[in-house]
Design a protein around this motif. Structure first.
Motif, PDB file in Angstrom:
ATOM      1  N   ALA A  80       0.868  -1.188   0.000  1.00 48.41           N
ATOM      2  CA  ALA A  80       0.000   0.000   0.000  1.00 48.41           C
ATOM      3  C   ALA A  80       0.893   1.223   0.000  1.00 48.41           C
ATOM      4  CB  ALA A  80      -0.904   0.019   1.228  1.00 48.41           C
ATOM      5  N   GLY A  81       0.339   2.328  -0.484  1.00 43.54           N
ATOM      6  CA  GLY A  81       1.101   3.561  -0.439  1.00 43.54           C
ATOM      7  C   GLY A  81       0.656   4.543  -1.502  1.00 43.54           C
ATOM      8  N   LEU A  82       1.574   5.404  -1.857  1.00 43.41           N
ATOM      9  CA  LEU A  82       1.316   6.493  -2.792  1.00 43.41           C
ATOM     10  C   LEU A  82       2.211   6.349  -4.012  1.00 43.41           C
ATOM     11  CD1 LEU A  82       1.340   9.379  -0.158  1.00 43.41           C
ATOM     12  CD2 LEU A  82      -0.676   8.252  -1.148  1.00 43.41           C
ATOM     13  N   GLN A  83       1.636   6.644  -5.174  1.00 39.60           N
ATOM     14  CA  GLN A  83       2.379   6.530  -6.416  1.00 39.60           C
ATOM     15  C   GLN A  83       2.073   7.745  -7.280  1.00 39.60           C
ATOM     16  OE1 GLN A  83       4.191   3.626  -6.663  1.00 39.60           O
ATOM     17  NE2 GLN A  83       5.192   4.312  -8.506  1.00 39.60           N
ATOM     18  N   PHE A  84       3.122   8.400  -7.775  1.00 40.40           N
ATOM     19  CA  PHE A  84       2.908   9.493  -8.721  1.00 40.40           C
ATOM     20  C   PHE A  84       2.591   8.891 -10.081  1.00 40.40           C
ATOM     21  CE2 PHE A  84       4.296  12.504 -11.966  1.00 40.40           C
ATOM     22  CZ  PHE A  84       3.483  13.582 -11.621  1.00 40.40           C
ATOM     23  N   GLU A  92      -1.605   8.918  -6.605  1.00 45.94           N
ATOM     24  CA  GLU A  92      -2.666   7.967  -6.293  1.00 45.94           C
ATOM     25  C   GLU A  92      -2.346   7.194  -5.025  1.00 45.94           C
ATOM     26  OE1 GLU A  92      -4.747   4.013  -8.291  1.00 45.94           O
ATOM     27  OE2 GLU A  92      -2.640   4.444  -8.710  1.00 45.94           O
ATOM     28  N   VAL A  93      -3.364   6.963  -4.203  1.00 47.54           N
ATOM     29  CA  VAL A  93      -3.247   6.016  -3.105  1.00 47.54           C
ATOM     30  C   VAL A  93      -3.703   4.669  -3.643  1.00 47.54           C
ATOM     31  CG1 VAL A  93      -5.561   6.491  -2.139  1.00 47.54           C
ATOM     32  CG2 VAL A  93      -3.764   5.509  -0.675  1.00 47.54           C
ATOM     33  N   GLY A  94      -2.942   3.631  -3.348  1.00 48.68           N
ATOM     34  CA  GLY A  94      -3.281   2.300  -3.838  1.00 48.68           C
ATOM     35  C   GLY A  94      -2.925   1.238  -2.817  1.00 48.68           C
ATOM     36  N   TYR A  95      -3.439   0.037  -3.033  1.00 46.64           N
ATOM     37  CA  TYR A  95      -3.210  -1.072  -2.112  1.00 46.64           C
ATOM     38  C   TYR A  95      -3.553  -2.370  -2.804  1.00 46.64           C
ATOM     39  CZ  TYR A  95      -7.979   0.521  -1.748  1.00 46.64           C
ATOM     40  OH  TYR A  95      -9.222   0.989  -2.068  1.00 46.64           O
ATOM     41  N   ALA A 107      -6.899  -2.928   4.415  1.00 47.80           N
ATOM     42  CA  ALA A 107      -6.803  -2.004   3.280  1.00 47.80           C
ATOM     43  C   ALA A 107      -7.181  -0.591   3.703  1.00 47.80           C
ATOM     44  CB  ALA A 107      -7.679  -2.473   2.118  1.00 47.80           C
ATOM     45  N   THR A 108      -8.260  -0.462   4.476  1.00 45.12           N
ATOM     46  CA  THR A 108      -8.691   0.862   4.945  1.00 45.12           C
ATOM     47  C   THR A 108      -7.632   1.492   5.841  1.00 45.12           C
ATOM     48  OG1 THR A 108     -10.995   0.145   4.825  1.00 45.12           O
ATOM     49  CG2 THR A 108     -10.526   2.110   6.148  1.00 45.12           C
ATOM     50  N   GLU A 109      -7.068   0.693   6.734  1.00 45.62           N
ATOM     51  CA  GLU A 109      -6.048   1.215   7.648  1.00 45.62           C
ATOM     52  C   GLU A 109      -4.781   1.618   6.898  1.00 45.62           C
ATOM     53  OE1 GLU A 109      -4.075  -0.415  11.696  1.00 45.62           O
ATOM     54  OE2 GLU A 109      -6.271  -0.405  11.549  1.00 45.62           O
ATOM     55  N   ALA A 110      -4.347   0.784   5.944  1.00 44.27           N
ATOM     56  CA  ALA A 110      -3.139   1.092   5.178  1.00 44.27           C
ATOM     57  C   ALA A 110      -3.363   2.303   4.269  1.00 44.27           C
ATOM     58  CB  ALA A 110      -2.720  -0.123   4.355  1.00 44.27           C
ATOM     59  N   ALA A 111      -4.528   2.377   3.626  1.00 42.02           N
ATOM     60  CA  ALA A 111      -4.827   3.525   2.758  1.00 42.02           C
ATOM     61  C   ALA A 111      -4.912   4.808   3.581  1.00 42.02           C
ATOM     62  CB  ALA A 111      -6.126   3.291   1.989  1.00 42.02           C
ATOM     63  N   GLY A 112      -5.568   4.740   4.729  1.00 45.59           N
ATOM     64  CA  GLY A 112      -5.672   5.917   5.594  1.00 45.59           C
ATOM     65  C   GLY A 112      -4.314   6.401   6.074  1.00 45.59           C
ATOM     66  N   ALA A 113      -3.447   5.475   6.466  1.00 44.59           N
ATOM     67  CA  ALA A 113      -2.091   5.848   6.890  1.00 44.59           C
ATOM     68  C   ALA A 113      -1.309   6.456   5.728  1.00 44.59           C
ATOM     69  CB  ALA A 113      -1.362   4.623   7.445  1.00 44.59           C
ATOM     70  N   SER A 114      -1.499   5.921   4.528  1.00 46.47           N
ATOM     71  CA  SER A 114      -0.819   6.453   3.348  1.00 46.47           C
ATOM     72  C   SER A 114      -1.299   7.869   3.036  1.00 46.47           C
ATOM     73  CB  SER A 114      -1.068   5.546   2.144  1.00 46.47           C
ATOM     74  OG  SER A 114      -0.570   4.247   2.376  1.00 46.47           O
ATOM     75  N   LEU A 115      -2.612   8.079   3.130  1.00 44.55           N
ATOM     76  CA  LEU A 115      -3.149   9.428   2.914  1.00 44.55           C
ATOM     77  C   LEU A 115      -2.584  10.402   3.944  1.00 44.55           C
ATOM     78  CD1 LEU A 115      -6.849   8.463   2.177  1.00 44.55           C
ATOM     79  CD2 LEU A 115      -5.277   9.559   0.564  1.00 44.55           C
ATOM     80  N   GLY A 116      -2.581   9.993   5.202  1.00 47.01           N
ATOM     81  CA  GLY A 116      -2.024  10.843   6.259  1.00 47.01           C
ATOM     82  C   GLY A 116      -0.578  11.202   5.983  1.00 47.01           C
ATOM     83  N   SER A 138     -13.219  -2.189  -2.824  1.00 46.21           N
ATOM     84  CA  SER A 138     -12.220  -1.125  -2.889  1.00 46.21           C
ATOM     85  C   SER A 138     -12.881   0.247  -2.872  1.00 46.21           C
ATOM     86  CB  SER A 138     -11.362  -1.290  -4.142  1.00 46.21           C
ATOM     87  OG  SER A 138     -10.190  -0.527  -4.042  1.00 46.21           O
ATOM     88  N   ARG A 139     -14.028   0.362  -3.500  1.00 50.76           N
ATOM     89  CA  ARG A 139     -14.761   1.634  -3.447  1.00 50.76           C
ATOM     90  C   ARG A 139     -15.152   1.968  -2.015  1.00 50.76           C
ATOM     91  NH1 ARG A 139     -19.163   0.889  -8.069  1.00 50.76           N
ATOM     92  NH2 ARG A 139     -20.140   2.578  -6.910  1.00 50.76           N
ATOM     93  N   ARG A 140     -15.573   0.954  -1.250  1.00 46.44           N
ATOM     94  CA  ARG A 140     -15.914   1.191   0.165  1.00 46.44           C
ATOM     95  C   ARG A 140     -14.689   1.640   0.959  1.00 46.44           C
ATOM     96  NH1 ARG A 140     -19.350  -3.253  -0.564  1.00 46.44           N
ATOM     97  NH2 ARG A 140     -17.787  -4.698   0.226  1.00 46.44           N
ATOM     98  N   VAL A 141     -13.544   1.031   0.674  1.00 48.17           N
ATOM     99  CA  VAL A 141     -12.308   1.400   1.382  1.00 48.17           C
ATOM    100  C   VAL A 141     -12.011   2.881   1.194  1.00 48.17           C
ATOM    101  CG1 VAL A 141      -9.783   1.134   1.367  1.00 48.17           C
ATOM    102  CG2 VAL A 141     -11.257  -0.892   1.396  1.00 48.17           C
ATOM    103  N   ILE A 142     -12.003   3.337  -0.048  1.00 42.12           N
ATOM    104  CA  ILE A 142     -11.619   4.731  -0.269  1.00 42.12           C
ATOM    105  C   ILE A 142     -12.686   5.710   0.213  1.00 42.12           C
ATOM    106  CG2 ILE A 142      -9.936   4.233  -2.063  1.00 42.12           C
ATOM    107  CD1 ILE A 142     -11.999   5.053  -4.108  1.00 42.12           C
ATOM    108  N   GLU A 143     -13.941   5.293   0.172  1.00 46.77           N
ATOM    109  CA  GLU A 143     -15.002   6.155   0.725  1.00 46.77           C
ATOM    110  C   GLU A 143     -14.866   6.263   2.236  1.00 46.77           C
ATOM    111  OE1 GLU A 143     -18.529   4.385  -0.925  1.00 46.77           O
ATOM    112  OE2 GLU A 143     -18.082   5.171  -2.939  1.00 46.77           O
TER     113      GLU A 143
END
Length: 180
Positions: A80-84, A92-95, A107-116, A138-143
């Motif tokens: 998970a993480g961020l990619q230009f 983009e945040v991805g996982y 996935a939600t926890e990793a995406a949230g930490a990546s956004l932070g 995945s849509r639920r995760v990002i929402e």
């Protein structure tokens, strides 16, 4: 130096060359790549290149993908993480997680930490997520992470829903959080 992060359930750490075989095996799991532009599992050499490219990405942008290590596990469960994305000139945040780890909040926890990390450490103005329209999980995760739908774009040969989160929205939502 690529930082590691702890969340309540996970450690996000540098993807290491030793992770290549584990990640290669994850890609072989039926359904893991179902909603990706390329659904055929990559050969081991391509997975090794992905890991090497992540180190270069971190050096160039100050962010990238981490290996996801759930508490009690000895091997990564995915990344998970961020990619230009040069095609969009956006980050983009991805996982991606192996099937046994689906539906557990990772996935939600990793995406949230990546956004932070992207907003608080890298001072990004906004971050996007690209999701296949049929990938409801995945849509639920990002929402859950506060991202909102912007539009549907055709990229890499498939239609993808683009979601977006602005830094000021993140800061407002996380200002009163006891973990921040």
């Amino acid at each position: 130096m690529i930082p590691s992060m702890r969340t309540s359930l996970l450690k996000l750490r540098l993807l290491e060359f030793a992770d290549a075989e584990v990640l290669h095996n994850i890609y072989q799991t039926e359904g893991v790549l179902r909603y990706f532009p390329t659904t055929t599992p990559p050969p081991l050499e391509r997975v090794e290149r992905f890991i090497d490219n992540q180190k270069e990405h971190w050096d160039k942008y100050g962010y990238g993908n981490w290996g996801i290590l759930p508490d009690g596990e000895k091997q990564i469960a995915g990344w998970a993480g961020l990619q230009f994305l040069p095609d969009l000139d956006e980050t983009e945040v991805g996982y991606l997680l192996d099937k046994p780890f689906w539906g557990r909040g990772f996935a939600t926890e990793a995406a949230g930490a990546s956004l932070g990390f992207g907003f608080e450490q890298c001072n990004l103005e906004h971050i996007i997520a690209l999701v296949h329209p049929e990938n409801l999980a995945s849509r639920r995760v990002i929402e859950k992470c506060g991202m909102t739908y912007v539009d549907t774009i055709h990229l890499w040969g498939i239609d993808l829903m683009r979601h977006r989160l602005e830094a000021d929205e993140w800061n407002k939502a996380n200002k009163s959080s006891p973990t921040r």
